[in-house]
Design an enzyme around this catalytic site. Structure first.
Site, short mmCIF file in Angstrom:
data_model
loop_
_atom_site.label_atom_id
_atom_site.label_comp_id
_atom_site.label_asym_id
_atom_site.label_seq_id
_atom_site.Cartn_x
_atom_site.Cartn_y
_atom_site.Cartn_z
N ASP A 31 0.86 -1.19 0.00
CA ASP A 31 0.00 0.00 0.00
C ASP A 31 0.89 1.24 0.00
O ASP A 31 1.91 1.29 0.70
CB ASP A 31 -0.92 -0.01 1.23
N ILE A 32 0.50 2.23 -0.76
CA ILE A 32 1.30 3.46 -0.87
C ILE A 32 1.28 4.26 0.43
O ILE A 32 2.21 5.02 0.70
CB ILE A 32 0.79 4.29 -2.08
N ASN A 88 -12.87 -3.18 2.30
CA ASN A 88 -13.80 -2.06 2.37
C ASN A 88 -14.72 -2.15 1.16
O ASN A 88 -14.24 -2.27 0.03
CB ASN A 88 -13.04 -0.74 2.36
N HIS A 101 -9.96 -5.27 -3.42
CA HIS A 101 -8.65 -5.52 -2.80
C HIS A 101 -8.83 -5.94 -1.35
O HIS A 101 -9.75 -5.49 -0.67
CB HIS A 101 -7.75 -4.29 -2.90
N HIS A 103 -6.89 -5.89 2.15
CA HIS A 103 -5.77 -5.30 2.90
C HIS A 103 -5.21 -6.39 3.82
O HIS A 103 -5.97 -7.00 4.59
CB HIS A 103 -6.25 -4.16 3.79
P1 5GP Z 1 -9.80 1.42 0.19
O1 5GP Z 1 -10.35 1.59 -1.21
O2 5GP Z 1 -10.01 0.05 0.75
O3 5GP Z 1 -10.29 2.48 1.12
O4 5GP Z 1 -8.24 1.60 0.16
C1 5GP Z 1 -7.49 1.83 -0.99
C2 5GP Z 1 -6.05 1.70 -0.60
O5 5GP Z 1 -5.26 1.80 -1.76
C3 5GP Z 1 -5.56 2.78 0.38
O6 5GP Z 1 -5.01 2.16 1.54
C4 5GP Z 1 -4.53 3.54 -0.43
O7 5GP Z 1 -3.43 3.99 0.35
C5 5GP Z 1 -4.10 2.55 -1.49
N1 5GP Z 1 -3.70 3.16 -2.74
C6 5GP Z 1 -4.38 4.13 -3.43
N2 5GP Z 1 -3.72 4.44 -4.55
C7 5GP Z 1 -2.61 3.65 -4.59
C8 5GP Z 1 -1.55 3.52 -5.52
O8 5GP Z 1 -1.47 4.18 -6.54
N3 5GP Z 1 -0.59 2.60 -5.22
C9 5GP Z 1 -0.63 1.83 -4.08
N4 5GP Z 1 0.37 0.97 -3.90
N5 5GP Z 1 -1.63 1.93 -3.19
C10 5GP Z 1 -2.60 2.83 -3.43
#
Ligand code: 5GP
Ligand code: ZN
Length: 115
Positions: A31-32, A88, A101, A103
């Site tokens: 995760d970034i 999520n 995805h 986590h």
């Molecule tokens: P969610 O959609 O479950 O809330 O989380 C999306 C996750 O993707 C976040 O934890 C965010 O930091 C991660 N994320 C968003 N954009 C990128 C990206 O471009 N690269 C990576 N490696 N992670 C990302």
């Protein structure tokens, strides 16, 4: 695949990411913005927007995502210390990226519950 989807671009190698595992069904990358010492995302290679969109046809992918989560936990050295899996789904869960995805989070003591 969707060229407007950041995770599809990462899977295709068109956007940078620290890939930790990849096979014919799923990919896993860091995760970034990690929320813990280990924070890896396990994603289907096929574009599926959210868990609420999966069908019976996706059963093998869903099973593989969990197996790879376990594999990543072992690889990252947190299989014994413990880890948490989070999906999520939708606005109330703050889903930000609409490519399914999982986590995989660990590496320190996590608080629970949340929300
Ligand atoms: P969610 O959609 O479950 O809330 O989380 C999306 C996750 O993707 C976040 O934890 C965010 O930091 C991660 N994320 C968003 N954009 C990128 C990206 O471009 N690269 C990576 N490696 N992670 C990302
Ligand atoms: Zn996608």
């Amino acid at each position: 695949m969707s060229s407007s989807c950041i995770f599809c671009r990462i899977i295709q190698g068109e956007a940078p990411a620290q890939m930790v595992y990849q096979d014919e069904l799923v990919s896993a990358f860091r995760d970034i913005r990690p929320v813990a010492p280990v924070h890896v995302l396990v994603v289907p290679n096929k574009h599926i927007a959210a868990l609420s969109e999966v069908t019976e046809e996706d059963q093998a992918i869903l099973g593989r995502m969990l197996l790879v989560a376990r594999r990543v936990a072992e690889q990252e050295g947190i299989a014994q210390s413990g880890f948490r899996l989070i999906v999520n789904n939708g606005p109330d869960a703050n889903q930000i990226v609409y490519h399914l995805h999982l986590h995989v989070i660990g590496g320190h003591r996590l608080r629970f519950p949340m929300g």
